[in-house]
Design a protein around this motif. Structure first.
Motif, PDB file in Angstrom:
ATOM      1  N   TRP A 118      37.082  44.548   5.606  1.00  0.00           N
ATOM      2  CA  TRP A 118      36.682  45.949   5.660  1.00  0.00           C
ATOM      3  C   TRP A 118      36.426  46.388   7.103  1.00  0.00           C
ATOM      4  CZ3 TRP A 118      35.845  50.115   2.356  1.00  0.00           C
ATOM      5  CH2 TRP A 118      35.115  51.179   2.890  1.00  0.00           C
ATOM      6  N   VAL A 122      38.654  49.268   9.136  1.00  0.00           N
ATOM      7  CA  VAL A 122      37.959  50.508   9.469  1.00  0.00           C
ATOM      8  C   VAL A 122      37.778  50.643  10.980  1.00  0.00           C
ATOM      9  CG1 VAL A 122      35.790  51.789   9.226  1.00  0.00           C
ATOM     10  CG2 VAL A 122      36.815  50.682   7.232  1.00  0.00           C
ATOM     11  N   THR A 152      46.740  59.814   9.330  1.00  0.00           N
ATOM     12  CA  THR A 152      46.141  59.473   8.054  1.00  0.00           C
ATOM     13  C   THR A 152      47.219  58.817   7.197  1.00  0.00           C
ATOM     14  OG1 THR A 152      44.838  60.300   6.186  1.00  0.00           O
ATOM     15  CG2 THR A 152      46.570  61.751   7.023  1.00  0.00           C
ATOM     16  N   GLY A 156      45.305  57.273   1.457  1.00  0.00           N
ATOM     17  CA  GLY A 156      43.964  57.818   1.552  1.00  0.00           C
ATOM     18  C   GLY A 156      43.850  59.195   0.944  1.00  0.00           C
ATOM     19  N   ALA A 164      41.196  49.694  -0.343  1.00  0.00           N
ATOM     20  CA  ALA A 164      39.908  50.389  -0.223  1.00  0.00           C
ATOM     21  C   ALA A 164      39.539  50.680   1.231  1.00  0.00           C
ATOM     22  CB  ALA A 164      38.808  49.583  -0.893  1.00  0.00           C
ATOM     23  N   ALA A 165      39.638  49.672   2.094  1.00  0.00           N
ATOM     24  CA  ALA A 165      39.256  49.868   3.491  1.00  0.00           C
ATOM     25  C   ALA A 165      40.225  50.812   4.196  1.00  0.00           C
ATOM     26  CB  ALA A 165      39.219  48.521   4.219  1.00  0.00           C
ATOM     27  N   MET A 167      42.238  53.077   2.890  1.00  0.00           N
ATOM     28  CA  MET A 167      42.153  54.432   2.362  1.00  0.00           C
ATOM     29  C   MET A 167      40.898  55.139   2.850  1.00  0.00           C
ATOM     30  SD  MET A 167      43.460  53.326  -1.410  1.00  0.00           S
ATOM     31  CE  MET A 167      43.066  54.845  -2.267  1.00  0.00           C
ATOM     32  N   SER A 168      39.789  54.426   2.883  1.00  0.00           N
ATOM     33  CA  SER A 168      38.534  55.013   3.360  1.00  0.00           C
ATOM     34  C   SER A 168      38.639  55.404   4.832  1.00  0.00           C
ATOM     35  CB  SER A 168      37.384  54.023   3.164  1.00  0.00           C
ATOM     36  OG  SER A 168      37.212  53.704   1.802  1.00  0.00           O
ATOM     37  N   ALA A 169      39.221  54.517   5.627  1.00  0.00           N
ATOM     38  CA  ALA A 169      39.386  54.817   7.048  1.00  0.00           C
ATOM     39  C   ALA A 169      40.298  56.009   7.260  1.00  0.00           C
ATOM     40  CB  ALA A 169      39.945  53.593   7.774  1.00  0.00           C
ATOM     41  N   LYS A 170      41.369  56.080   6.484  1.00  0.00           N
ATOM     42  CA  LYS A 170      42.337  57.156   6.663  1.00  0.00           C
ATOM     43  C   LYS A 170      41.777  58.514   6.249  1.00  0.00           C
ATOM     44  CE  LYS A 170      45.775  55.148   8.645  1.00  0.00           C
ATOM     45  NZ  LYS A 170      45.966  55.442  10.094  1.00  0.00           N
ATOM     46  N   MET A 171      40.897  58.547   5.253  1.00  0.00           N
ATOM     47  CA  MET A 171      40.224  59.801   4.938  1.00  0.00           C
ATOM     48  C   MET A 171      39.189  60.126   6.007  1.00  0.00           C
ATOM     49  SD  MET A 171      41.500  61.461   2.513  1.00  0.00           S
ATOM     50  CE  MET A 171      40.238  62.621   2.000  1.00  0.00           C
ATOM     51  N   GLY A 172      38.580  59.095   6.585  1.00  0.00           N
ATOM     52  CA  GLY A 172      37.659  59.313   7.682  1.00  0.00           C
ATOM     53  C   GLY A 172      38.328  59.957   8.881  1.00  0.00           C
TER      54      GLY A 172
END
Length: 301
Positions: A118, A122, A152, A156, A164-165, A167-172
């Motif tokens: 993760w 990220v 992105t 994400g 999970a990691a 996708m979360s980073a790409k939305m961030g």
């Protein structure tokens, strides 16, 4: 038709040692830009490091008559981000364009993902974009000009399994764009985000060869070059791009419904009865800031 040019401009591309980043570096150099080719030279999972990837792209650009220098710092630390931008400033005197492209993959389902997995993903995708952007923003603010393009992913934006990691980073990264675009507006610093699909080391074992052949990295570069140009006036937008297809996507807000006010309690049953209206996207529209969302609360005030 006038050609879009980058003469006398300095462009920094992270993760430019292969794939899409390499295509960006060549495309910018071919139109007159001086390019900083950043690449740590590690493997797809973020391990290792070497100078060969960045050096090769720099040599290719120079052989074609362009001007480029290499940088091998990791984007995932403040020190690394500052070093990348310092390389541009010390060599070429300024930074006009930043393309945040560096990335790694460690795809695992949620329960198999470790904290190390993760953090690494990220740190490269999201923290890395922040670290380099922060350093570049300072120079762009001083010069009163800048173009920043973030990366992105459809994973994400729309969802996928086992990422999970990532996708979360790409939305961030989209959230980071919103911040940079808002703060940069007064300094003529524009920030947009793309969601590319292209043949690269990130995708070479997840798609069949006949599909990858149609997903050439060179098909992504035209959109990035336009967004990076002086002609572009758009900011805080997200674009899909793949195989010559380009479209805008957006986080939208629908009007919904105001069920009550501060004078009484709203019940879960009222929410249930209004569920169709609450979940409807009819008349949904993109918003430029959280303040814009307050327009839907006007019936309460």
């Amino acid at each position: 038709m006038d050609e879009i040019r980058f003469d006398d401009q300095v462009v920094v591309v992270t993760g430019a040692g292969s794939g899409i980043g390499r295509a960006y570096a060549h495309a910018f150099a071919g139109r007159g830009a001086r390019v900083v080719v950043n690449d740590l030279g590690g493997s797809r999972d973020g391990t290792g490091g070497a100078h060969g990837a960045a050096d090769t792209v720099v040599e290719e650009i120079r052989q074609n008559g362009g001007d480029a220098v290499a940088n091998y710092d990791s984007v995932a630390t403040m020190e690394g981000g500052e070093s990348i931008i310092r390389r541009a400033e010390e060599t070429f005197g300024r930074v006009d364009v930043l393309v945040n492209n560096a990335g790694v993959l460690r795809d695992k389902s949620l329960l198999k993902m470790t904290e190390e997995d993760w953090d690494l993903v990220v740190n490269v995708h999201l923290k890395g974009a922040f670290c380099v952007t922060r350093a570049a923003f300072a120079l762009m603010k001083k010069n009163g000009y800048g173009r920043i393009i973030n990366t992105t992913s459809g994973s994400g934006l729309y969802g996928n399994f086992g990422q999970a990691a990532y996708m979360s980073a790409k939305m961030g990264v989209v959230g980071l764009m919103n911040s940079v675009a808002t703060e940069g507006a007064r300094y003529n610093i524009l920030c947009n985000t793309i969601a590319p699909v292209a043949a690269s080391r990130m995708t070479d074992d997840v798609m069949p060869p006949e599909v990858l052949e149609k997903l050439k990295p060179e098909f992504i570069a035209p959109l990035v070059l336009y967004l990076a140009s002086k002609e572009n006036k758009e900011t805080q937008m997200i674009f899909n791009c793949a195989a010559g297809w380009f479209s805008r996507t957006a986080v939208c807000c629908a009007p919904g419904i105001c069920l009550g006010d501060a004078a009484r309690t709203i019940t879960p049953e009222e929410v249930r009865e209004s569920w169709e209206t609450i979940t409807s996207l009819e008349d949904a529209t993109p918003l430029n800031s959280v303040v814009d969302s307050f327009q839907f609360l006007t019936p309460l005030f």
